[in-house]
Design an enzyme around this catalytic site. Structure first.
Site, short mmCIF file in Angstrom:
data_model
loop_
_atom_site.label_atom_id
_atom_site.label_comp_id
_atom_site.label_asym_id
_atom_site.label_seq_id
_atom_site.Cartn_x
_atom_site.Cartn_y
_atom_site.Cartn_z
N CYS A 1 -0.64 0.96 0.77
CA CYS A 1 0.45 1.83 0.34
C CYS A 1 1.68 1.32 1.07
CB CYS A 1 0.10 3.25 0.77
SG CYS A 1 1.38 4.47 0.48
N TRP B 1 11.88 2.73 -5.15
CA TRP B 1 10.94 3.74 -4.68
C TRP B 1 10.80 4.83 -5.76
CZ3 TRP B 1 11.70 9.01 -3.77
CH2 TRP B 1 10.60 9.67 -3.21
N ASP C 1 4.82 6.85 -4.95
CA ASP C 1 4.92 8.21 -4.42
C ASP C 1 5.28 9.20 -5.52
OD1 ASP C 1 4.16 7.81 -1.85
OD2 ASP C 1 6.17 7.68 -1.01
N ASP D 1 -0.56 2.48 5.24
CA ASP D 1 0.82 2.66 4.76
C ASP D 1 1.79 1.70 5.46
OD1 ASP D 1 2.87 3.79 3.29
OD2 ASP D 1 2.31 5.85 3.78
N MET D 2 3.00 1.57 4.91
CA MET D 2 4.05 0.72 5.49
C MET D 2 5.36 1.23 4.89
SD MET D 2 5.99 -2.35 5.07
CE MET D 2 6.44 -3.72 6.09
N ASP E 1 -0.89 11.66 6.64
CA ASP E 1 -0.03 11.57 7.82
C ASP E 1 -0.06 12.86 8.65
OD1 ASP E 1 1.92 10.82 9.55
OD2 ASP E 1 3.48 10.55 8.05
C1 GLA Z 1 4.34 7.49 2.40
C2 GLA Z 1 3.21 7.48 1.40
C3 GLA Z 1 2.82 8.89 1.05
C4 GLA Z 1 2.43 9.62 2.30
C5 GLA Z 1 3.55 9.57 3.31
C6 GLA Z 1 3.13 10.14 4.64
O1 GLA Z 1 5.51 7.95 1.83
O2 GLA Z 1 3.56 6.75 0.28
O3 GLA Z 1 1.78 8.91 0.11
O4 GLA Z 1 1.27 9.04 2.83
O5 GLA Z 1 3.99 8.24 3.54
O6 GLA Z 1 4.14 10.09 5.56
#
Ligand code: GLA
Length: 749
Positions: free
Chosen positions: A524, A199, A546, A476-477, A365
């Site tokens: 994502c 990550w 991220d 996202d995941m 989010d």
């Molecule tokens: C993940 C994504 C981020 C953001 C957060 C929101 O970490 O990679 O870019 O969207 O979730 O919780």
């Protein structure tokens, strides 16, 4: 393009650049003969068959022919247990526990273009763009058919492969392994390259020498993962970015995978790629077929850049979802606000961004359920009324009225312990009976192997897309799958779970994109945890990492560019000090890195100084002017960031225009004379006008004009950096300095 010699049982797939040749061996199975640069078609390729003399300590199927052993043959789709001891491409088990198979050639079929693979993403091609060979093999005892599919692209050195098994007997068969490809090479003088990380430091390029034994990269996390990417390269030691032979392999798949290279005791190499056999099995009842994901093989004798350019063209034209319009410059509110926002604050951010030239506002989010932290509400895909008393549609409409597009974040595959969905459907959570379920970012994963889960999410997301006239989704995941098990599958079918899960994800994406064909999708997974060819089939781009630090992004984007086109790489200018590294990088370098990606911002524009606002306006203007070149041109890596300097460029189709980015990571005191950067792939006899994009956002047209051959062979002089700082030098001094140039042939003026 596909030649079949039916008397010799030889198959030659040949286009302008490559040849792939295999034949039917004396035992009826398929043997590999040649892969590489194109060779001429001829009556017989018997000369390519290895003439083996008997080898000591080797088992052989025919008493009278000790020289014929599968152990010493290059094969197309090997199995274990009948004289070959290397890892196999397939394993089927019968009710008596036996796992031997013997698939012998039965027939072939050639058709134009390329068929779809049931429920799975894959490259596509029109009838004139590719030709496909299907080989059918039959195991008499298993009463099963193995179909191997090969598609050769007409104008690209690209071959795709996949396999499928059909059971024709009354009793069930258990499939324990079915790789997408097995690839035997006669030598082992290769280096194994792959994209690895974690990550916030995804897809760094790694290199290992092949040695006798097994080396592999894989994922068993339920997604392709941050740690490894379903992609690998075998290259010759002498191969560089610009010259030498290289073979690139990529799997169009987003779940558990294995990419394994095995060098045996005779120095031959076997490369296997496909669904990871660990934790996998599939029951085949009479009439059932199992299809593997597609594997892509790219050949280049023009080095790693040559290979990457083929992948980029293939992905642009035959895989990644296409947009009808240019990709918008976006602002994402995540690093600006995290969960702390309301309608008014978001609208202020959107309005301020619109003034800067931003075209798409993305609400990340926190807009749904009761979500004010990452502890609740995943699964509750209805608007958070505390934050949006008037509903989300009102905010969306206000933003759209500014002339901007509106986008939203979803994490469809997840569920929070604290959520209405959990109260209603606790049985939808992935969990192993009688075991505790592990948390990941405080959340659990929904069982996407269940059709009702997929249907529920389709309905929820579809409603929001319609009510907000949504233009963009960030999908996202944020966690890996643990305690994998589905309460909808019988005991002996639990090995099917991971594949069924991803089929559910693909099905949802397929349905949503069919219903809303113009919506822009960015996938994502906690940043770049599922940046893969499978997800790109359903989407246009993926959030690269991220980590938004421009210096770390150099190596992340550099590695990612090995196969993914730069316009698929989500890249934003963020605030300083950076939220992941606490590093302060000049605004110019933050943009100069993000230009070589989708381009956008992830900061609070209301907190910017007047001066920075002006610079950003110019950055956006510069990007928009060159967007079609950046997102449609040929990307070339020039310097690897591990050397303290990085450089890359994008050129247009005829070499009459190019954009070059150069990055000096750490400054050095008292440098030698300014260094030069060679700019390849220009037109040698044309004069170029050179414009530099200055850190203050101004475009400097005063640069001298140089001939293409001088730029290619002597190079473009980079700015002299000097760290005994004085006011004049301030612009070019210090760490994390970068330069961006736009070159155009004067013939174009
Ligand atoms: C993940 C994504 C981020 C953001 C957060 C929101 O970490 O990679 O870019 O969207 O979730 O919780």
């Amino acid at each position: 393009m596909i030649y079949v010699n039916e008397s010799k049982m030889e198959f030659h797939l040949q286009n302008e650049s490559i040849s792939y040749i295999f034949h039917v061996m004396k035992n009826g199975q398929l043997g590999q003969l040649y892969y590489g640069k194109r060779i001429s078609q001829k009556d017989s390729f018997a000369s390519l068959i290895q003439v083996n003399s008997p080898t000591p300590n080797t088992a052989h199927p025919y008493l009278e022919d000790p020289a014929f052993s599968l152990e010493t043959r290059l094969q197309e789709f090997p199995s274990y247990g009948t004289t070959d001891f290397r890892d196999p491409a397939l394993e089927l088990e019968t009710e008596n526990g036996a796992t031997i198979s013997n698939f012998v050639y039965s027939s072939f079929e050639i058709h134009k273009g390329k068929k779809k693979i049931n429920g799975l993403p894959a490259t596509y091609a029109a009838d004139h763009e590719a030709e496909t060979l299907e080989i059918r093999l039959w195991d008499r005892l298993l009463e099963a058919e193995l179909k191997l599919t090969y598609t050769l692209f007409a104008d690209l050195p690209v071959l795709t492969r996949s396999a499928s098994i059909t059971n024709h007997r009354l009793e069930a068969l258990k499939l324990n392994r079915l790789m997408s490809l097995s690839f035997d090479l006669p030598t082992s003088d290769y280096e194994f390259l792959h994209l690895s990380g974690a990550w916030a430091r995804e897809r760094n390029l790694k290199k290992r020498k092949l040695e006798q034994g097994i080396q592999a990269i894989s994922s068993v996390r339920g997604s392709s993962s941050h740690a490894q990417n379903p992609f690998a390269v075998l290259k010759k030691e002498e191969t560089t970015e610009f010259s030498g032979e290289v073979i690139g392999f990529s799997l169009v798949y987003s779940s558990n995978f294995l990419a394994q290279v095995e060098v045996d005791h005779y120095g031959t190499t076997r490369f296997l790629l496909g669904i990871h056999p660990f934790q996998f099995s599939w029951e085949l009842q009479k009439g059932d077929t199992f299809d593997t994901p597609e594997a892509i093989i790219v050949f280049s004798d023009h080095g790693l850049n040559g290979m990457s350019q083929v992948f980029h063209t293939l992905y642009r034209e035959h895989l990644v979802r296409k947009t009808n319009t240019a990709k918008p410059v976006m602002i994402n509110n995540w690093e600006a606000t995290y969960f702390d926002f309301d309608e008014e604050k978001l609208f202020e951010i959107a309005s301020a961004s619109q003034q800067l030239g931003v075209e798409l506002f993305v609400l990340d989010d926190g807009w749904f359920g009761k979500r004010n932290s990452d502890k609740t509400s995943l699964g509750d895909w209805f608007v958070n009324r505390d934050k949006f008393p008037q509903g989300l549609d009102t905010l969306a409409a206000k933003i759209q009225k500014l002339g901007m597009q509106f986008g939203l974040w979803f994490e469809p595959e997840m569920i929070s312990k604290k959520s209405e969905l959990m109260t209603e459907h606790p049985d939808w959570v992935i969990q192993t009976p009688d075991r505790t379920s592990s948390f990941g970012r405080n959340q659990f994963v929904l069982d996407f192997s269940k059709q009702e889960v997929v249907d529920y999410l389709y309905q929820k997301i579809d409603t929001i897309i319609k009510s907000t006239k949504l233009s963009y989704i960030k999908w996202d995941m944020n966690r890996n799958i643990t305690e994998a098990y589905s309460n909808s599958l019988p005991v002996h079918r639990q090995g099917e779970f991971f594949h069924r899960y991803i089929l559910g994800v693909y099905q949802l994406l397929e349905r949503l994109t069919n219903a809303h064909p113009t919506i822009l999708i960015e996938t994502c997974a906690g940043g770049g945890g599922r940046f893969d060819s499978g997800m790109l089939y359903y989407s246009h781009q993926a959030w690269t990492s991220d980590n938004t630090d421009a210096i770390d992004r150099l190596s992340i984007q550099y590695g990612t560019s090995l196969l993914y086109p730069i316009e698929t790489m989500g890249s934003h200018v963020s605030a300083v000090p950076n939220h992941q590294t606490y590093r302060t990088v000049p605004l110019s370098t933050r943009a100069n890195t993000a230009f070589f990606g989708t381009f956008g911002y992830e900061l609070d524009p209301l907190k910017l100084s007047e001066e920075d606002r002006e610079i950003i306006k110019n950055q956006i203007k510069f990007f928009k002017k060159h967007r079609s070149l950046l997102h449609g041109g040929t990307f070339i890596r020039l310097m690897n960031p591990t050397t303290n300097q990085a450089a890359w460029m994008v050129r247009n189709g005829d070499g009459s225009a190019a954009i070059v980015g150069y990055y000096n990571i750490l400054a050095g005191a008292n440098p030698a004379q300014a260094k030069k950067l060679r700019i390849p792939s220009l037109n040698p006899n044309e004069a170029y006008k050179i414009v530099s994009f200055e850190p203050d956002g101004e475009v400097d047209e005063k640069h001298e004009r140089l001939m293409g051959d001088e730029l290619m062979n002597s190079g473009l002089a980079l700015k002299l950096r000097f760290n005994g700082v004085n006011a004049e030098m301030a612009e070019t001094a210090g760490d994390f300095h970068s330069e961006v140039y736009y070159l155009t042939s004067l013939l174009e003026e």
